[in-house]
Motif scaffolding. Structure first.
Motif, PDB file in Angstrom:
ATOM      1  N   MET A   1      49.492 -39.385 -26.180  1.00 42.64           N
ATOM      2  CA  MET A   1      49.248 -39.008 -24.842  1.00 42.64           C
ATOM      3  C   MET A   1      50.529 -38.587 -24.079  1.00 42.64           C
ATOM      4  SD  MET A   1      46.250 -41.327 -23.458  1.00 42.64           S
ATOM      5  CE  MET A   1      46.372 -41.021 -21.907  1.00 42.64           C
ATOM      6  N   LEU A   2      51.721 -39.311 -24.116  1.00 44.63           N
ATOM      7  CA  LEU A   2      52.761 -39.180 -23.742  1.00 44.63           C
ATOM      8  C   LEU A   2      53.920 -38.272 -24.432  1.00 44.63           C
ATOM      9  CD1 LEU A   2      53.165 -43.081 -22.611  1.00 44.63           C
ATOM     10  CD2 LEU A   2      52.338 -41.061 -21.115  1.00 44.63           C
ATOM     11  N   GLY A   3      54.044 -38.301 -25.649  1.00 41.74           N
ATOM     12  CA  GLY A   3      55.048 -37.524 -26.442  1.00 41.74           C
ATOM     13  C   GLY A   3      56.353 -38.144 -26.228  1.00 41.74           C
TER      14      GLY A   3
ATOM     15  N   LEU B   1      47.706 -42.880 -18.572  1.00 40.34           N
ATOM     16  CA  LEU B   1      47.543 -42.037 -17.684  1.00 40.34           C
ATOM     17  C   LEU B   1      48.329 -42.201 -16.315  1.00 40.34           C
ATOM     18  CD1 LEU B   1      43.540 -41.608 -17.589  1.00 40.34           C
ATOM     19  CD2 LEU B   1      45.083 -39.910 -17.763  1.00 40.34           C
ATOM     20  N   ASN B   2      48.490 -43.351 -15.943  1.00 40.94           N
ATOM     21  CA  ASN B   2      49.221 -43.564 -14.946  1.00 40.94           C
ATOM     22  C   ASN B   2      50.964 -43.222 -15.222  1.00 40.94           C
ATOM     23  OD1 ASN B   2      47.354 -44.888 -13.374  1.00 40.94           O
ATOM     24  ND2 ASN B   2      47.955 -47.085 -14.005  1.00 40.94           N
ATOM     25  N   ARG B   3      51.361 -43.432 -16.397  1.00 41.49           N
ATOM     26  CA  ARG B   3      52.767 -43.020 -16.773  1.00 41.49           C
ATOM     27  C   ARG B   3      52.767 -41.419 -16.890  1.00 41.49           C
ATOM     28  NH1 ARG B   3      57.254 -45.865 -18.788  1.00 41.49           N
ATOM     29  NH2 ARG B   3      56.159 -47.691 -17.737  1.00 41.49           N
ATOM     30  N   LEU B   4      51.848 -40.814 -17.323  1.00 41.71           N
ATOM     31  CA  LEU B   4      51.812 -39.347 -17.381  1.00 41.71           C
ATOM     32  C   LEU B   4      52.051 -38.757 -16.034  1.00 41.71           C
ATOM     33  CD1 LEU B   4      48.751 -38.144 -19.601  1.00 41.71           C
ATOM     34  CD2 LEU B   4      51.271 -37.412 -19.754  1.00 41.71           C
ATOM     35  N   ARG B   5      51.532 -39.322 -15.040  1.00 43.22           N
ATOM     36  CA  ARG B   5      51.624 -38.858 -13.862  1.00 43.22           C
ATOM     37  C   ARG B   5      52.938 -38.839 -13.055  1.00 43.22           C
ATOM     38  NH1 ARG B   5      46.005 -41.138 -13.417  1.00 43.22           N
ATOM     39  NH2 ARG B   5      44.738 -39.491 -13.641  1.00 43.22           N
ATOM     40  N   THR B   6      53.736 -39.929 -13.594  1.00 47.50           N
ATOM     41  CA  THR B   6      55.019 -40.027 -13.084  1.00 47.50           C
ATOM     42  C   THR B   6      56.020 -39.280 -14.021  1.00 47.50           C
ATOM     43  OG1 THR B   6      55.359 -42.098 -14.565  1.00 47.50           O
ATOM     44  CG2 THR B   6      54.651 -42.536 -12.297  1.00 47.50           C
TER      45      THR B   6
ATOM     46  N   LEU C   1      51.298 -29.056 -32.080  1.00 50.25           N
ATOM     47  CA  LEU C   1      50.197 -29.478 -31.458  1.00 50.25           C
ATOM     48  C   LEU C   1      50.551 -30.232 -30.100  1.00 50.25           C
ATOM     49  CD1 LEU C   1      46.963 -29.299 -30.942  1.00 50.25           C
ATOM     50  CD2 LEU C   1      46.879 -31.509 -32.270  1.00 50.25           C
ATOM     51  N   MET C   2      51.585 -31.303 -30.049  1.00 48.78           N
ATOM     52  CA  MET C   2      51.865 -31.957 -29.002  1.00 48.78           C
ATOM     53  C   MET C   2      52.440 -31.188 -28.077  1.00 48.78           C
ATOM     54  SD  MET C   2      53.031 -35.675 -30.609  1.00 48.78           S
ATOM     55  CE  MET C   2      52.739 -36.211 -29.179  1.00 48.78           C
ATOM     56  N   LEU C   3      53.014 -30.041 -28.435  1.00 52.29           N
ATOM     57  CA  LEU C   3      53.686 -29.177 -27.081  1.00 52.29           C
ATOM     58  C   LEU C   3      52.492 -28.435 -26.724  1.00 52.29           C
ATOM     59  CD1 LEU C   3      56.271 -28.577 -25.961  1.00 52.29           C
ATOM     60  CD2 LEU C   3      56.476 -26.447 -27.401  1.00 52.29           C
ATOM     61  N   VAL C   4      51.334 -28.239 -27.277  1.00 53.71           N
ATOM     62  CA  VAL C   4      50.087 -27.511 -26.736  1.00 53.71           C
ATOM     63  C   VAL C   4      49.529 -28.684 -25.763  1.00 53.71           C
ATOM     64  CG1 VAL C   4      47.902 -26.810 -27.080  1.00 53.71           C
ATOM     65  CG2 VAL C   4      49.886 -26.105 -28.736  1.00 53.71           C
ATOM     66  N   LEU C   5      49.469 -29.936 -26.179  1.00 54.88           N
ATOM     67  CA  LEU C   5      49.040 -30.762 -25.274  1.00 54.88           C
ATOM     68  C   LEU C   5      49.591 -31.095 -23.797  1.00 54.88           C
ATOM     69  CD1 LEU C   5      47.981 -33.904 -27.730  1.00 54.88           C
ATOM     70  CD2 LEU C   5      46.641 -31.832 -27.056  1.00 54.88           C
ATOM     71  N   GLU C   6      50.852 -30.567 -23.974  1.00 55.50           N
ATOM     72  CA  GLU C   6      51.547 -30.552 -22.754  1.00 55.50           C
ATOM     73  C   GLU C   6      51.068 -29.492 -21.517  1.00 55.50           C
ATOM     74  OE1 GLU C   6      54.164 -32.427 -21.668  1.00 55.50           O
ATOM     75  OE2 GLU C   6      54.062 -33.636 -23.513  1.00 55.50           O
TER      76      GLU C   6
ATOM     77  N   THR D   1      44.213 -36.002 -17.288  1.00 54.18           N
ATOM     78  CA  THR D   1      42.824 -36.305 -17.979  1.00 54.18           C
ATOM     79  C   THR D   1      42.464 -35.436 -19.007  1.00 54.18           C
ATOM     80  OG1 THR D   1      42.237 -37.184 -15.614  1.00 54.18           O
ATOM     81  CG2 THR D   1      40.437 -36.607 -17.241  1.00 54.18           C
ATOM     82  N   GLU D   2      42.631 -34.307 -18.864  1.00 56.34           N
ATOM     83  CA  GLU D   2      42.200 -33.374 -20.003  1.00 56.34           C
ATOM     84  C   GLU D   2      42.857 -33.996 -21.512  1.00 56.34           C
ATOM     85  OE1 GLU D   2      41.304 -29.121 -18.255  1.00 56.34           O
ATOM     86  OE2 GLU D   2      43.223 -29.746 -18.898  1.00 56.34           O
ATOM     87  N   ARG D   3      44.138 -34.515 -21.291  1.00 57.57           N
ATOM     88  CA  ARG D   3      45.019 -34.887 -22.380  1.00 57.57           C
ATOM     89  C   ARG D   3      44.271 -35.968 -23.184  1.00 57.57           C
ATOM     90  NH1 ARG D   3      51.293 -34.323 -23.190  1.00 57.57           N
ATOM     91  NH2 ARG D   3      51.517 -35.312 -25.532  1.00 57.57           N
ATOM     92  N   ALA D   4      44.128 -36.919 -22.038  1.00 59.52           N
ATOM     93  CA  ALA D   4      43.436 -38.218 -22.530  1.00 59.52           C
ATOM     94  C   ALA D   4      42.199 -38.143 -23.162  1.00 59.52           C
ATOM     95  CB  ALA D   4      43.505 -39.057 -21.287  1.00 59.52           C
ATOM     96  N   VAL D   5      41.204 -37.302 -22.650  1.00 65.29           N
ATOM     97  CA  VAL D   5      39.902 -37.186 -23.233  1.00 65.29           C
ATOM     98  C   VAL D   5      40.272 -36.485 -24.603  1.00 65.29           C
ATOM     99  CG1 VAL D   5      37.966 -35.849 -23.028  1.00 65.29           C
ATOM    100  CG2 VAL D   5      38.747 -37.025 -20.940  1.00 65.29           C
TER     101      VAL D   5
END
Length: 298
Positions: free
Chosen positions: A27-29, A69-74, A111-116, A121-125
């Motif tokens: 989720m975070l990379g 998810l909290n960490r992704l936003r920061t 793939l992880m670069l695509v997830l960026e 929320t889309e990434r988590a799901v």
């Protein structure tokens, strides 16, 4: 019970730790941020009344997802201030990860670069559904959406990723062969060997984080990338060595200058030629490439 008996909460957390780390990392990379998420998950887990919890694994994944998810936003704010392109933190992985095609693909730098490019929320799901095969109901509880909404998000995220991910399944042997040619080119400085192994529309993404010299924008095209590497090699005042390794479950090169790790070079291969180069030089992202990190989708 013995003096060293482990309490049930700790025992369950330890049993699922590798899974929770893998969830957080995908989720975070970032391994450092994933470790912080695990610490936050643990602090919340030990306060849970386990009596009513029917599926402790699912509950732990739920806590981890919410913290990630909290960490992704920061992290989004950090990335906006980042110097140059941002690449996932590479992890040294064991050979058995490479043998698990599903895990290796889900962990690949490509793939992880695509997830960026997905929303948090889309990434988590996407990660929970596609990589870990978590049920829609469990994902809904983790991201605070209805199961119907999660299905829609999963469909949208899958379409987005499928449009950008590599279209071919490439065998590890094919990737290793291309990587050997790339290694030979870097060690000899032979531009023709580089041109032969690079696809015409190959893209190089370099991450120096403003600490090490790196291209500040992606470089596209075999000739431009060949000039980039040949010019850089010509300016070296140290001895460059390269060794094959496994990063994120996929073949890669670890580059050393005078014996010190300088970079990780991961690749994407299609039709036996390199179509993507992921060049991580930021020293802060090279701390997890000297010992294997245990990962699992289960």
């Amino acid at each position: 019970m013995g003096a060293h008996a482990i309490d049930p909460a700790t025992e369950t957390f330890v049993a699922h730790r590798n899974l929770l780390f893998t969830v957080a990392y995908e989720m975070l990379g970032s391994a450092a941020d994933a470790e912080d998420v695990l610490q936050e998950t643990w602090l919340r887990w030990v306060k849970v009344d386990l009596g009513p919890v029917r599926d402790q694994r699912a509950y732990l994944v739920r806590i981890t997802t919410r913290q990630a998810l909290n960490r992704l936003r920061t992290m989004k704010r950090r990335k906006e201030a980042y110097v140059g392109p941002w690449l996932p933190e590479p992890l040294l992985t064991a050979p058995d990860i490479a043998e698990d095609a599903e895990l290796a693909e889900s962990m690949s730098m490509a793939l992880m670069l695509v997830l960026e490019t997905l929303s948090p929320t889309e990434r988590a799901v996407f990660v929970l559904r596609e990589a870990f095969d978590i049920s829609y109901n469990e994902i809904a509880a983790a991201v605070g959406k209805s199961p119907a909404a999660v299905r829609q998000i999963a469909h949208r995220a899958r379409q987005h990723v499928d449009a950008r991910r590599p279209r071919q399944v490439v065998s590890p042997n094919e990737t290793r062969t291309a990587l050997e040619s790339l290694q030979r080119a870097l060690e000899t400085g032979d531009p023709q060997v580089l041109l032969d192994v690079l696809a015409p529309d190959v893209v190089l993404v370099a991450d120096g984080g403003g600490i090490k010299h790196a291209a500040l924008r992606p470089v596209t095209g075999a000739e431009k990338i060949t000039r980039f590497f040949v010019s850089g090699l010509g300016k070296l005042e140290a001895t460059l060595t390269s060794n094959p390794t496994l990063v994120n479950g996929n073949p890669a090169l670890v580059l050393r200058l005078d014996g010190e790790i300088d970079a990780i070079l991961a690749v994407r291969v299609e039709n036996a030629r390199v179509t993507g180069l992921y060049y991580v030089r930021n020293p802060a992202k090279l701390t997890r490439v000297t010992s294997e990190i245990p990962l699992t989708l289960r």
